[in-house]
Design an enzyme around this catalytic site. Structure first.
Site, PDB file in Angstrom:
ATOM      1  N   HIS A 233      50.127  33.914   8.299  1.00 18.31           N
ATOM      2  CA  HIS A 233      49.180  33.024   7.630  1.00 18.31           C
ATOM      3  C   HIS A 233      47.866  32.947   8.395  1.00 18.31           C
ATOM      4  CE1 HIS A 233      49.964  29.498  10.301  1.00 18.31           C
ATOM      5  NE2 HIS A 233      51.230  29.896  10.269  1.00 18.31           N
TER       6      HIS A 233
ATOM      7  N   ASP B  11      50.103  30.958  16.750  1.00 18.89           N
ATOM      8  CA  ASP B  11      50.499  30.502  15.420  1.00 18.89           C
ATOM      9  C   ASP B  11      49.266  30.451  14.518  1.00 18.89           C
ATOM     10  OD1 ASP B  11      51.714  29.355  13.246  1.00 18.89           O
ATOM     11  OD2 ASP B  11      51.982  27.384  14.155  1.00 18.89           O
TER      12      ASP B  11
ATOM     13  N   GLU C 192      49.347  27.555   4.886  1.00 18.32           N
ATOM     14  CA  GLU C 192      50.723  27.370   5.339  1.00 18.32           C
ATOM     15  C   GLU C 192      50.893  26.076   6.118  1.00 18.32           C
ATOM     16  OE1 GLU C 192      54.154  27.557   8.063  1.00 18.32           O
ATOM     17  OE2 GLU C 192      52.021  27.397   8.537  1.00 18.32           O
ATOM     18  N   GLU C 193      49.882  25.710   6.899  1.00 15.35           N
ATOM     19  CA  GLU C 193      50.010  24.537   7.776  1.00 15.35           C
ATOM     20  C   GLU C 193      50.112  23.221   6.998  1.00 15.35           C
ATOM     21  OE1 GLU C 193      50.751  24.714  10.705  1.00 15.35           O
ATOM     22  OE2 GLU C 193      49.897  26.498  11.643  1.00 15.35           O
TER      23      GLU C 193
ATOM     24  N   ASP D 126      45.589  30.347   8.259  1.00 16.23           N
ATOM     25  CA  ASP D 126      45.095  29.026   8.660  1.00 16.23           C
ATOM     26  C   ASP D 126      45.722  28.523   9.949  1.00 16.23           C
ATOM     27  OD1 ASP D 126      47.506  28.875   7.124  1.00 16.23           O
ATOM     28  OD2 ASP D 126      47.243  26.704   6.934  1.00 16.23           O
TER      29      ASP D 126
END
Length: 213
Positions: A119, A154, A188-189, A121
């Site tokens: 992802h 991440d 996603e976050e 973001d």
């Protein structure tokens, strides 16, 4: 009571003996394979590409009014410049305005496709905690042998490594037997309800069946 305890103790000893004997008789089921040849990678270039990715403030906010779509579009442009081979051979499509879906066509259409995901973001930096960071969150600094910054682990590390591998293989003229999709969601976050969900719906509408995600 003493006889009961002796009986339990004897049973435990016998059980341990049985387990040890049976374990000793087990043969390995590990498949014998040839060692993989080490692939030479320009580690400094990869690290710089990751550092460059970290410098884009692709932040997902719970408050949608704080969303900066321009940062995501700038990140798309950065990926296109950094990985021209992947963009030439595999697309991509922009999904839900800010997510990306690459389609790398395989050589054998009878084989099921695979999907690799990451992802774009990152979560925001909590206001007032900026001074707690050893390195600034979005500067993509190199220090102590690492790339520092929000998203370095991440999840931009996964995104960059997937694209690095794809770019390398394309430059070498390698074409996969299976069709490979690369899906990079933009929210996603905060649940992925806009990005990943839209990608899944799009693949489903096209009848794409995946053997591996």
């Amino acid at each position: 009571m003493k006889k009961i305890l002796l009986f339990v103790l004897a049973a435990l000893v016998i059980l341990v003996v049985v387990l040890v004997v049976r374990t000793g008789r087990l043969a390995s089921r590990q498949i014998e394979v040839e060692p993989v040849t080490r692939i030479e990678v320009d580690e400094e270039a990869v690290a710089e590409h990751l550092a460059g990715a970290v410098r884009f403030r692709t932040v997902s906010h719970e408050d949608s009014t704080q969303f900066d779509g321009g940062a995501f579009l700038d990140f798309h442009a950065y990926l296109a410049e950094t990985y021209p081979g992947v963009h030439r051979v595999c697309g991509p499509e922009v999904v839900a305005d800010y997510s990306l879906l690459f389609h790398c066509l395989g050589g054998d259409p009878s084989l099921g496709s695979i999907l690799l995901m990451a992802h774009i973001d990152v979560v925001p930096v909590q206001p007032g905690t900026e001074s707690d960071w050893k390195q600034p969150a979005y500067r993509g600094e190199f220090a102590d042998g690492y790339v520092w910054g929000r998203g370095a682990l991440d999840d931009k590390a996964a995104l960059i490594t997937i694209l690095e591998a794809a770019e390398m293989l394309i430059e070498q003229g390698v074409r996969p037997q299976r069709t490979v999709y690369l899906a990079f969601g933009h929210d996603e976050e905060i649940g992925g309800l806009a990005g990943a969900s839209a990608i899944a719906e799009l693949l489903g509408s096209r009848g794409v069946e995946l053997d591996l995600v």
